[in-house]
Design a protein around this motif. Structure first.
Motif, PDB file in Angstrom:
ATOM      1  N   PHE A  27      -5.717 -93.080 -26.784  1.00 47.31           N
ATOM      2  CA  PHE A  27      -5.552 -93.297 -28.219  1.00 47.31           C
ATOM      3  C   PHE A  27      -6.356 -94.525 -28.617  1.00 47.31           C
ATOM      4  O   PHE A  27      -6.030 -95.652 -28.238  1.00 47.31           O
ATOM      5  CB  PHE A  27      -4.075 -93.502 -28.563  1.00 47.31           C
ATOM      6  CG  PHE A  27      -3.251 -92.246 -28.491  1.00 47.31           C
ATOM      7  CD1 PHE A  27      -2.917 -91.556 -29.642  1.00 47.31           C
ATOM      8  CD2 PHE A  27      -2.833 -91.745 -27.265  1.00 47.31           C
ATOM      9  CE1 PHE A  27      -2.164 -90.385 -29.579  1.00 47.31           C
ATOM     10  CE2 PHE A  27      -2.087 -90.584 -27.188  1.00 47.31           C
ATOM     11  CZ  PHE A  27      -1.755 -89.895 -28.350  1.00 47.31           C
ATOM     12  N   ALA A  67      -5.282 -98.112 -31.464  1.00 44.91           N
ATOM     13  CA  ALA A  67      -3.846 -97.854 -31.335  1.00 44.91           C
ATOM     14  C   ALA A  67      -3.008 -98.681 -32.304  1.00 44.91           C
ATOM     15  O   ALA A  67      -1.855 -98.327 -32.576  1.00 44.91           O
ATOM     16  CB  ALA A  67      -3.407 -98.124 -29.896  1.00 44.91           C
ATOM     17  N   LEU A  75      -3.958 -96.767 -24.265  1.00 43.85           N
ATOM     18  CA  LEU A  75      -4.078 -97.199 -25.654  1.00 43.85           C
ATOM     19  C   LEU A  75      -5.173 -98.251 -25.752  1.00 43.85           C
ATOM     20  O   LEU A  75      -5.203 -99.196 -24.960  1.00 43.85           O
ATOM     21  CB  LEU A  75      -2.753 -97.788 -26.160  1.00 43.85           C
ATOM     22  CG  LEU A  75      -1.486 -96.953 -25.950  1.00 43.85           C
ATOM     23  CD1 LEU A  75      -0.302 -97.605 -26.665  1.00 43.85           C
ATOM     24  CD2 LEU A  75      -1.668 -95.523 -26.420  1.00 43.85           C
TER      25      LEU A  75
END
Length: 939
Positions: A355, A358, A391
Motif C-alpha cells: 500500500f 499509506a 505499507l
C-alpha cells in the motif's frame, strides 16, 4: 583524518550565496579551498576500504558540504558566463564529491547538464562514468574513447551488468593505470577522487547483490540495468541486505524520504515474493495518476518476467487474472482491489500486498476503505494466510501504532538518507523572503529548524490585507496572482526551473498562469512538444485557445478539467523542461513525479468557509517532495506564499505566523476516520456506509469465525490508536441483521453468515442501506425502460446516497444544485450524447441553461475560443467533472450492482435486463479520463 572545522559554515554560506545573499567571512575562493581540502582528506586507502560508513549521512557530512559548495560555485560561474572549461571542471569536482559521499543521483544530476562529447581528457571521461554509470553506453559510443580508457569503461559496464567478481577485481588496477598515465595535477586529482566513487559504485551494484540469486532475480536485475538503474541508493542496499525487510517475509512499514527509494524496495519485495513461481502481487495506490506511474515502472522493470495489470476506476472485479498459472502483478486503486478480493478466489495465491502513500488512511472515505482493506488482509494473516503486507510512506514520522497494527514481527524500515537537499522558505507580506534551516543534515549545532538560514528583501509588488469575505477575496485575487507571479519569475532567475505553483482551486491555477504569462515574451522558436499541444488545441479544443497563449510563453496550468490528451502532452513537455512555470492543483503535486526545481505554495489554507484550516503537515511534506527530484537536481526549494486571503482565524496578523508553523511541524501520529466523531455529517454517513460494506465482505471470508464483527473491530488501525471501532461495527452488524425490510443481509447464527440477499449485496460493494434503495427501485422497474431514462432514474435514486462521492452530482441528483448550467431534467439527453460520443464541448453548449445564459461572454463564444470568461469556464469545470465521474465511473458501478440485485427484486423485467452490458456500454463509449474522475471525488 584532518578535516576543515568550518565546512558546515562554508556550506551555509554557499547556500546563502546561491539564494542571493553573501555571508562573511567566506569568499568564493575560501569556500572552494575548504571543499577541495575535504575531498583531499577522503582520498586515502583506509577510507576507501571502509566506504560503507559513508552511506550514513552523518559520516558523509563533510563530503556533502563539499559537494554542495562546488555545485553553488559552478552555478555562479555559469551565471557569470566564465570560461566553459572552468565551469566543466568545477562541475566534475562537484559530481565527484557527491559520488564520494555515495550520492550517485545528485552526481548524475550534475552530469546530465554537461555535454559528454566535450570532455577534455581520459580523467574527465572516467569522472563522468563513475559518478553517472548510466552514461557508460553513451560514453563508449564516442570516437575518442580508446585504449586503456575504453578498457576501463567496458570492464565497468560488464561488472554492473553481470556482477562478475573477476572483472570487478580488475577495475581498481585499471583505474590505477589511468592515474599513472594522467597528465597534469587536475586530471590526477580527478582520478584519485574517482577511486572512492568507484568503490561505492561496485558496492552499490544491483548485479553484485544478485550474483548468488536465482535466474529470475538476476533477470530482474538485468532489467534494472537496461533501464538505467545499475546501482542501489545507499539506504536501499542497507535495507535489502542488512535488515529483516530484505531477509525475511515479515510485514513492514517503510518510511523513507521522498526520492529515498521506497518504490524500488517495493519492487524487490514483489520480485522476491514471485521468485518461486506463479502468484499474485498487489500494489495499491490512492490516486490513478500515481498508479499510472507505478504501472509504467513495473512494466519496464519486470518485462516478460511477470504480467502487470492496471486496475483503476470504480468498484469492478476482473476475471482475467490467473495467478495459478502466471506471475501476476496488479496495480490497483482501493476500489478495484476491494472488488477483486470479494471474488474470494485470490487469497490463496496472494504473495505480497503493498500500500503506497499509506498515510492516506486518515483522509476521508478513501482512507476508511484502505484501512478496512488492510484490516481484512490482517485478518487473513491472523487465521493462517501466508502473504506479506508492506505499507509505504515518505512523510510519516511516528509509526509505532502502525507497526503494532501489522503484528509483533513487523519490520520498521526508517532511513533518513536523502539524495537531494530540501529547502523551505516563507515569503512574508513584510517583503522578507526567509529560508529556514528546517531539518537539513548540515544545520549547525545549536540552530533550531525554524531559525533563518538566509533572508532576501523582496517587497510584494501589490499590497494586500487579510480578509475572509467573498468580495474582499475576489477583489484581491489579482493582487495575489501578481505577487506570486513576481516571486516565480524571481525564483526562475535565481535558481532556474521548472517551477510548480500549487493552488487550492482550478480557477486559481488558471488565474495565476494568465498573470504569469502576461509579463513573459513569447519564444521565437517553439519546441516540437509545445507545437504538438497547440495543434491539438486548435484541432479539437478551441475553448483552450487561452492555454495556447500561455504555452507560447512557457507557462501552463494543470488540472482535471483539461482534456486527458492535452494534460498528458503537458506532462511530457514538463519532463523535457520546455515549460518554465506550471500552476496546478494539489493532485499533480501529490501524484506525478515531474522535474520541478522549486515549488511555490499559493494556498496554504485548505478547504472552504467554516472547513478552512492550515494544510495538514503530511500533505505539505508530500507537496514539498515534488521539487528537487533525485537524478534531476541536487536541491529543491519550497516557498510558502504568506497568502492573506481566507479564514481570519488563521490569516489575521496576530495568528498567521503561528498557524503557518503547523505546516512545518512534525506530523502528528496518524489518525483513523473510523470512530472519528469530528467529521462533517455527510462524511460520517459515507464512512458508515463503507464500514457496512466492508463488514459484509469480511463475513464470507471467515465463515467459521464467531463474532467476526468484533474480530474486525479489534483488527482495525483505529483500535490500535485507542479509538472505538467496536461501536461502528456493532451498528453495521445491526444493519445487516435488520429484517424490517423483508430478508436481512445476514443471520446471527454462530458464526454469522450471509443470506442470498447479503451474498448479492456483497458483490456490489455497497452498504446495506443503499442496497435496500436499489432493490426497491428494481422491484418497480417497468418493462423495457429506455437506457437513458434508466440512467436518470438511477441517478435520482442513488446519486445523493453516501457511496456517491462527487458533491456537485449529489446536489444535482437531490435537486438542490444552484447557479449551474447542469439540470437533472437533461440527464437522459446527456446520457444519450455520452453513449454516442458527442464531444464534451458540444454537450456543454447545447444544454438549455447554457443556451439561455446571460453571461458577458456566451458559452458558445467561449467554446469557440473567441473570448475568455471565468464564470463560463467554472461552469465547464463542473460540467466535465460531473459527466466524467457520473457516466464513466458511478453509473457503470450502479448498473453492475443492479445485475447482482435484480434476482432478489422479484421483478422479471429487472431480472432479464442486460445490466452488465449496459454498464460496459457507458464504459466503452469513450475513454473515460479516470485521473480526472479520481480527482473529482470529493470525499
Amino acid at each position: 583524518m584532518k578535516l576543515p572545522d568550518n565546512y558546515i559554515a562554508a556550506e551555509n554560506s554557499s547556500a546563502a550565496m546561491l539564494r542571493g545573499q553573501n555571508l562573511a567571512p567566506f569568499s568564493v575562493g575560501e569556500m572552494l579551498a575548504i571543499a577541495q581540502n575535504v575531498m583531499g582528506a577522503y582520498q586515502r586507502a583506509p577510507i576507501i576500504e571502509q566506504s560503507g560508513a559513508l552511506h550514513n549521512e552523518d559520516s558523509a557530512k563533510p563530503l556533502i558540504a563539499a559537494a554542495r559548495i562546488l555545485e553553488v560555485i559552478g552555478h555562479n560561474q555559469t551565471r557569470r558566463e566564465v570560461e566553459s572549461d572552468i565551469i566543466r571542471r568545477t562541475q566534475l569536482l562537484a559530481a565527484l564529491a557527491f559520488g564520494m559521499a555515495g550520492n550517485l543521483p545528485s552526481a548524475a544530476a550534475i552530469i546530465r547538464r554537461m555535454k559528454l562529447e566535450e570532455m577534455g581528457s581520459d580523467a574527465e571521461f572516467v569522472s563522468v562514468a563513475v559518478t553517472s554509470p548510466a552514461t557508460i553506453p553513451e560514453l563508449l559510443a564516442i570516437d575518442n574513447v580508446r585504449g586503456s580508457l575504453r578498457s576501463f569503461l567496458e570492464h565497468l559496464a560488464y561488472v554492473l551488468y553481470s556482477g562478475d567478481p573477476v572483472y570487478e577485481g580488475q577495475l581498481m588496477p585499471l583505474l590505477s593505470g589511468l592515474i599513472g598515465n594522467a597528465t597534469g595535477p587536475f586530471n590526477t586529482a580527478l582520478l584519485v577522487n574517482a577511486r572512492l566513487v568507484l568503490k561505492h559504485v561496485i558496492d552499490l551494484s544491483v548485479a553484485r547483490a544478485l550474483t548468488r540469486s536465482s535466474a529470475f532475480m538476476r533477470s530482474f536485475g538485468e532489467a534494472l540495468y537496461n533501464h538505467g538503474r545499475p546501482c542501489f541508493l545507499p539506504p536501499q542496499k542497507q535495507i535489502l541486505e542488512h535488515s529483516n525487510f530484505g531477509n525475511t517475509g515479515a510485514n513492514a512499514v517503510v518510511t523513507v524520504p521522498t526520492s529515498g527509494g521506497k518504490t524500488l524496495l517495493a519492487e524487490f519485495a514483489i520480485a522476491r515474493a514471485l521468485e518461486a513461481g506463479p502468484g499474485l502481487a498487489v500494489y495499491v495506490v490512492p490516486y490513478i495518476a500515481l498508479g499510472n506511474q507505478v504501472r509504467d515502472t513495473l512494466s519496464r522493470h519486470f518485462g516478460t518476467l511477470a504480467r502487470v495489470h492496471a486496475l483503476f476506476g470504480g468498484f469492478k472485479a476482473d476475471s482475467y487474472i490467473d495467478p495459478t498459472a502466471h506471475r501476476e502483478i496488479v496495480v490497483a486503486t482501493p476500489e478495484r482491489l476491494d472488488a477483486l478480493l470479494r471474488t474470494g478466489s485470490l487469497y490463496s495465491s496472494l504473495r505480497v500486498a503493498i500500500f503506497d502513500e499509506a498515510h492516506i488512511i486518515e483522509n476521508g472515505v478513501r482512507g476508511t476503505r484502505i484501512e478496512a482493506l488492510i484490516t481484512r488482509l490482517r485478518l487473513q494473516q491472523q487465521f493462517g494466510a501466508k502473504f506479506r503486507l508492506i505499507l509505504l510512506s515518505a512523510v510519516l514520522s511516528n509509526v509505532d501504532a502502525m507497526c503494532k497494527w501489522l503484528g509483533p514481527d513487523t519490520v520498521n524500515v526508517n532511513n533518513n538518507w536523502r539524495p537531494t537537499a530540501r529547502r523551505v522558505a516563507i515569503w512574508r507580506n513584510t517583503g522578507r523572503l526567509e529560508w529556514i534551516y528546517a531539518n537539513d543534515t548540515l544545520r549547525p549545532d545549536g540552530r533550531q529548524p525554524n531559525e533563518t538560514l538566509v533572508e532576501q528583501v523582496l517587497p510584494w509588488p501589490k499590497t494586500m490585507y487579510a480578509t475572509d469575505t467573498y468580495q474582499g477575496i475576489r477583489s484581491q485575487l489579482p493582487a495575489a496572482f501578481t505577487n506570486v507571479a513576481y516571486l516565480a519569475r524571481f525564483m526562475w532567475q535565481l535558481l532556474g526551473g521548472p517551477i510548480l505553483i500549487v493552488c487550492g482551486t482550478k480557477a486559481n491555477t488558471r488565474g495565476l498562469a494568465k498573470t504569469l504569462a502576461s509579463s513573459i515574451v513569447p519564444r521565437s522558436v517553439q519546441p516540437q512538444c509545445i507545437i504538438d499541444i497547440i495543434e491539438l488545441i486548435n484541432r479539437e479544443h478551441k475553448h483552450l485557445s487561452g492555454l495556447s497563449y500561455l504555452l507560447n510563453r512557457g507557462v501552463t496550468y494543470h488540472n482535471a478539467s483539461l482534456p486527458m490528451g492535452v494534460r498528458k502532452l503537458i506532462e511530457e513537455a514538463i519532463r523535457q523542461r520546455e515549460i518554465m512555470f506550471v500552476s496546478a492543483t494539489t493532485t499533480l503535486a501529490e501524484g506525478v513525479d515531474l522535474p520541478f526545481r522549486t515549488t511555490i505554495l499559493f494556498d496554504w489554507l485548505s478547504g472552504f468557509k467554516e472547513k478552512q484550516s492550515p494544510m495538514p503537515s503530511l500533505l505539505f511534506r508530500n507537496i514539498a517532495g515534488r521539487c528537487g527530484r533525485a537524478g534531476e537536481f541536487v536541491e529543491g526549494d519550497t516557498i510558502i506564499f504568506d497568502n492573506l486571503l481566507g479564514a481570519l482565524r488563521y490569516t489575521h496578523e496576530a495568528v498567521r505566523g503561528e498557524a503557518q508553523t503547523q505546516l512545518l511541524a512534525a506530523p502528528q501520529p496518524l489518525m483513523s476516520t473510523i470512530g472519528n466523531d469530528n467529521l462533517p455529517p455527510h462524511e460520517r454517513e459515507a464512512i458508515k456506509a463503507t464500514i457496512s460494506s466492508q463488514l459484509m465482505a469480511v463475513i464470507p471470508e471467515h465463515p467459521m469465525v464467531d463474532n467476526i464483527d468484533q474480530h474486525f473491530a479489534r483488527s482495525t488501525y483505529a483500535h490500535f490508536i485507542g479509538k472505538d471501532a467496536s461501536s461502528a461495527l456493532l451498528d453495521a452488524r445491526r444493519e445487516l441483521l435488520d429484517s424490517s425490510q423483508s430478508e436481512p443481509f445476514a443471520r446471527a447464527a454462530s458464526p454469522m453468515w450471509l443470506t442470498p440477499k447479503g451474498i448479492a449485496a456483497n458483490a456490489t460493494g455497497l452498504s446495506a442501506a443503499t442496497v435496500n434503495e436499489l432493490v426497491t427501485f428494481l422491484a418497480s422497474l417497468p418493462a423495457q425502460m429506455d437506457i437513458d431514462l434508466l440512467s436518470l432514474e438511477l441517478i435520482k435514486t442513488v446519486g445523493f446516497l453516501p457511496e456517491q462521492g462527487n458533491l456537485t452530482l449529489a446536489e444535482l441528483a437531490a435537486g438542490t444544485l444552484k447557479k449551474s448550467y447542469l439540470d437533472i431534467n437533461e440527464w437522459s439527453e446527456l446520457s444519450l450524447k455520452w453513449r454516442t460520443r458527442v464531444k464534451y464541448e458540444e454537450m456543454f453548449v447545447e444544454m438549455q441553461k447554457a443556451q439561455k445564459s446571460k453571461s458577458a461572454v456566451h458559452p458558445r463564444v467561449w467554446i469557440e475560443g473567441q473570448s475568455e470568461n471565468d464564470y463560463v469556464e467554472g461552469q465547464y469545470d463542473k460540467f466535465v467533472e460531473v459527466i466524467e465521474y457520473g457516466f464513466g465511473v458511478f453509473l457503470p458501478w450502479m448498473l453492475r450492482a443492479c445485475s447482482y440485485l435484480a434476482p432478489i427484486s422479484g421483478n422479471a423485467h429487472a431480472i432479464t435486463r442486460d445490466w452488465t452490458g449496459e454498464a460496459a456500454l457507458y464504459e466503452n463509449s469513450r475513454v473515460t479520463d479516470l485521473e480526472a474522475a479520481d480527482e473529482n471525488v470529493e470525499m
